[in-house]
Design a protein around this motif. Structure first.
Motif, mmCIF file in Angstrom:
data_model
loop_
_atom_site.group_PDB
_atom_site.id
_atom_site.type_symbol
_atom_site.label_atom_id
_atom_site.label_comp_id
_atom_site.label_asym_id
_atom_site.label_seq_id
_atom_site.Cartn_x
_atom_site.Cartn_y
_atom_site.Cartn_z
ATOM 1 N N ALA A 95 0.816 -1.214 0.000
ATOM 2 C CA ALA A 95 0.000 0.000 0.000
ATOM 3 C C ALA A 95 0.849 1.264 0.000
ATOM 4 C CB ALA A 95 -0.935 -0.011 1.203
ATOM 5 N N SER A 96 2.021 1.213 0.604
ATOM 6 C CA SER A 96 2.862 2.403 0.711
ATOM 7 C C SER A 96 3.850 2.548 -0.446
ATOM 8 C CB SER A 96 3.633 2.376 2.035
ATOM 9 O OG SER A 96 4.530 1.272 2.086
ATOM 10 N N SER A 97 3.890 1.580 -1.349
ATOM 11 C CA SER A 97 4.856 1.610 -2.452
ATOM 12 C C SER A 97 4.300 2.378 -3.640
ATOM 13 C CB SER A 97 5.209 0.182 -2.882
ATOM 14 O OG SER A 97 5.803 -0.539 -1.821
ATOM 15 N N SER A 98 5.178 3.090 -4.312
ATOM 16 C CA SER A 98 4.757 3.908 -5.456
ATOM 17 C C SER A 98 4.559 3.089 -6.715
ATOM 18 C CB SER A 98 5.779 5.020 -5.713
ATOM 19 O OG SER A 98 7.075 4.463 -5.974
ATOM 20 N N ASP A 99 5.303 1.996 -6.836
ATOM 21 C CA ASP A 99 5.177 1.117 -7.993
ATOM 22 C C ASP A 99 5.768 -0.239 -7.637
ATOM 23 O OD1 ASP A 99 7.969 1.476 -8.131
ATOM 24 O OD2 ASP A 99 7.825 2.991 -9.710
ATOM 25 N N ALA A 100 5.769 -1.146 -8.610
ATOM 26 C CA ALA A 100 6.245 -2.502 -8.330
ATOM 27 C C ALA A 100 7.721 -2.520 -7.947
ATOM 28 C CB ALA A 100 5.999 -3.396 -9.545
ATOM 29 N N ALA A 101 8.534 -1.714 -8.614
ATOM 30 C CA ALA A 101 9.966 -1.690 -8.312
ATOM 31 C C ALA A 101 10.203 -1.206 -6.880
ATOM 32 C CB ALA A 101 10.702 -0.798 -9.305
ATOM 33 N N ASP A 102 9.452 -0.178 -6.480
ATOM 34 C CA ASP A 102 9.565 0.329 -5.115
ATOM 35 C C ASP A 102 9.131 -0.740 -4.119
ATOM 36 O OD1 ASP A 102 9.948 2.255 -3.053
ATOM 37 O OD2 ASP A 102 7.801 2.738 -3.104
ATOM 38 N N MET A 103 8.053 -1.445 -4.435
ATOM 39 C CA MET A 103 7.570 -2.519 -3.565
ATOM 40 C C MET A 103 8.624 -3.599 -3.389
ATOM 41 S SD MET A 103 6.314 -5.907 -3.820
ATOM 42 C CE MET A 103 5.711 -6.035 -5.506
ATOM 43 N N ASP A 151 16.270 -10.022 -6.253
ATOM 44 C CA ASP A 151 17.426 -9.554 -5.503
ATOM 45 C C ASP A 151 16.925 -8.637 -4.392
ATOM 46 O OD1 ASP A 151 19.652 -7.782 -4.707
ATOM 47 O OD2 ASP A 151 20.753 -8.743 -6.331
ATOM 48 N N ALA A 152 17.177 -9.017 -3.138
ATOM 49 C CA ALA A 152 16.641 -8.269 -2.007
ATOM 50 C C ALA A 152 17.261 -6.883 -1.878
ATOM 51 C CB ALA A 152 16.859 -9.051 -0.708
ATOM 52 N N SER A 153 18.440 -6.676 -2.426
ATOM 53 C CA SER A 153 19.102 -5.376 -2.316
ATOM 54 C C SER A 153 18.652 -4.401 -3.396
ATOM 55 C CB SER A 153 20.626 -5.558 -2.387
ATOM 56 O OG SER A 153 21.087 -6.362 -1.316
ATOM 57 N N SER A 154 18.617 -4.872 -4.629
ATOM 58 C CA SER A 154 18.275 -3.996 -5.751
ATOM 59 C C SER A 154 16.795 -4.016 -6.111
ATOM 60 C CB SER A 154 19.088 -4.393 -6.982
ATOM 61 O OG SER A 154 18.680 -5.662 -7.472
ATOM 62 N N GLY A 155 16.098 -5.090 -5.734
ATOM 63 C CA GLY A 155 14.710 -5.246 -6.138
ATOM 64 C C GLY A 155 14.544 -5.774 -7.545
ATOM 65 N N GLU A 156 15.638 -6.121 -8.214
ATOM 66 C CA GLU A 156 15.563 -6.629 -9.569
ATOM 67 C C GLU A 156 15.249 -8.124 -9.571
ATOM 68 O OE1 GLU A 156 19.089 -5.776 -11.722
ATOM 69 O OE2 GLU A 156 18.806 -3.596 -11.677
ATOM 70 N N GLY A 157 14.463 -8.542 -10.549
ATOM 71 C CA GLY A 157 14.167 -9.951 -10.688
ATOM 72 C C GLY A 157 15.347 -10.707 -11.269
ATOM 73 N N VAL A 158 15.470 -11.959 -10.877
ATOM 74 C CA VAL A 158 16.498 -12.842 -11.430
ATOM 75 C C VAL A 158 15.840 -14.164 -11.805
ATOM 76 C CG1 VAL A 158 18.386 -11.789 -10.113
ATOM 77 C CG2 VAL A 158 17.150 -13.748 -9.164
ATOM 78 N N ALA A 159 16.490 -14.872 -12.700
ATOM 79 C CA ALA A 159 16.012 -16.188 -13.097
ATOM 80 C C ALA A 159 17.208 -17.127 -13.115
ATOM 81 C CB ALA A 159 15.348 -16.129 -14.476
ATOM 82 N N PHE A 160 17.270 -18.021 -12.151
ATOM 83 C CA PHE A 160 18.367 -18.973 -12.044
ATOM 84 C C PHE A 160 18.154 -20.128 -13.017
ATOM 85 C CE2 PHE A 160 18.075 -17.274 -7.615
ATOM 86 C CZ PHE A 160 19.306 -16.656 -7.575
ATOM 87 N N ASP A 161 19.268 -20.581 -13.637
ATOM 88 C CA ASP A 161 19.220 -21.787 -14.455
ATOM 89 C C ASP A 161 20.499 -22.583 -14.233
ATOM 90 O OD1 ASP A 161 21.206 -20.520 -15.952
ATOM 91 O OD2 ASP A 161 19.903 -20.071 -17.645
ATOM 92 N N ARG A 162 20.673 -23.643 -14.975
ATOM 93 C CA ARG A 162 21.812 -24.526 -14.752
ATOM 94 C C ARG A 162 23.157 -23.830 -15.032
ATOM 95 N NH1 ARG A 162 21.673 -29.268 -16.353
ATOM 96 N NH2 ARG A 162 23.880 -29.535 -16.762
ATOM 97 N N ASP A 163 23.139 -22.711 -15.740
ATOM 98 C CA ASP A 163 24.368 -21.984 -16.050
ATOM 99 C C ASP A 163 24.603 -20.802 -15.120
ATOM 100 O OD1 ASP A 163 24.920 -23.640 -18.290
ATOM 101 O OD2 ASP A 163 23.495 -22.486 -19.501
#
Length: 325
Positions: free
Chosen positions: A128-136, A183-195
């Motif tokens: 509720a207090s976040s301005s957008d998804a990235a902020d959330m 990523d808990a620090s940057s808020g960026e999404g990641v996708a892990f794979d075998r590499d």
């Protein structure tokens, strides 16, 4: 470690080996059982969706992705329905942050974050207090880091051991799977794979960590459902995309953020993908009950999913194309 940042690079539509993608969303213990049941039911009905060119797993769906690519669906299904009654309900870190179903969130930090209801209250305030998804995402990451800093030092190892015990194999499958996290620090999404340089157990543990942040090397990660609920957009460029969403596409975020399943499906179709979804029917919702982290609900959830999958196999046969059994 070389986890892919979000958005994940999309292959050109119709490229070789980019025919079919299976997307498995989170949903706690019941959602995981339901997804395994659906896949086993589809297979019993003659449709093998596990031979997809890509499988995307988020939260409890990441566990399902790792399990279904490591053991026969029928065996996984049988293990759930034949399991003895659990000693206690729930387990840390296997829920889905996008749900609006009562009691759907995990009691991920018992003694640290409090009860399911208190965690939902905290995360609701953050949304509720976040301005957008990235902020959330950044705010969720900061909160999860605080929980991790205040937790028992052995909690991380305990959670990893719990996750690893659920996996039939500890190594990545040859098949292409993407397991999402944030990523808990940057808020960026990641996708892990075998590499990515990350073990399968660590990738699943990070994807399911919807309370305290989970450490991998120098990085900290939270539940992949905070990136986007189902993360179906990671299947962009694939001709056919099948999405299993235990929460039925519901989410807690403002519609304008575009986190919801409908927005993802619209984007995929606009990009040329054919998309089908399997959402829980009334029998499955009844099997889930009000607490999707209740381990005692797993057998009923798996059976309900199996019935749904078997009933849907014929309808989806032409859509899925080659790869049937």
């Amino acid at each position: 470690m070389n986890a892919h940042s979000s958005p994940h690079p999309s292959p050109p539509s119709g490229a070789p080996g980019r025919e079919r993608a299976l997307v498995l969303h989170g949903g706690g213990s019941s959602g995981n059982a339901w997804e395994i049941g659906v896949v086993a039911g589809l297979l019993a009905g003659g449709l093998d969706v596990i031979r997809a060119d890509l499988i995307v797993g988020t939260s409890a769906g990441s566990t399902a992705a790792a399990q279904l690519t490591s053991a026969p669906p029928a065996e996984l299904y049988a293990a759930i329905v034949d399991a003895p009654p659990p000693q206690r309900p729930g387990a840390p870190g296997a829920g889905a942050p996008g749900s609006t179903r009562p009691g759907a969130g995990p009691d991920v930090a018992r003694g640290v974050a409090g009860s399911v209801s208190s965690q939902l209250e905290v995360t609701g305030r953050i949304i509720a207090s976040s301005s957008d998804a990235a902020d959330m995402r950044r705010r969720m990451g900061a909160w999860a880091r605080e929980l991790a800093d205040g937790a028992d030092p052995g909690r991380q190892a305990q959670w990893r051991a719990t996750v690893a015990s659920r996996l039939p194999r500890q190594d990545w499958p040859e098949q292409r799977i993407l397991l999402t996290a944030v990523d808990a620090s940057s808020g960026e999404g990641v996708a892990f794979d075998r590499d990515s340089g990350v073990s399968l157990a660590d990738a699943v543990a990070a994807s399911c960590s919807s309370g305290f942040a989970y450490a991998i090397g120098d990085g900290w990660y939270i539940d992949g459902g905070y990136r986007r609920n189902e993360n179906a957009d990671l299947a962009a460029g694939y001709r056919r995309v099948l999405v299993l969403s235990p929460f039925g596409g519901r989410n807690r975020h403002p519609e304008e953020w575009g986190m919801q399943l409908d927005a993802q499906v619209e984007e995929l179709r606009a990009g040329g993908s054919a998309v089908e979804t399997i959402l829980p029917d009334e029998a499955s919702l009844d099997a889930f009950g009000e607490q999707m982290m209740d381990l005692s609900r797993r057998p009923a959830s798996a059976r309900a999913g199996y019935d749904q999958g078997r009933a849907a196999a014929k309808r989806l046969d032409e859509f899925w194309g080659a790869g049937t059994v």
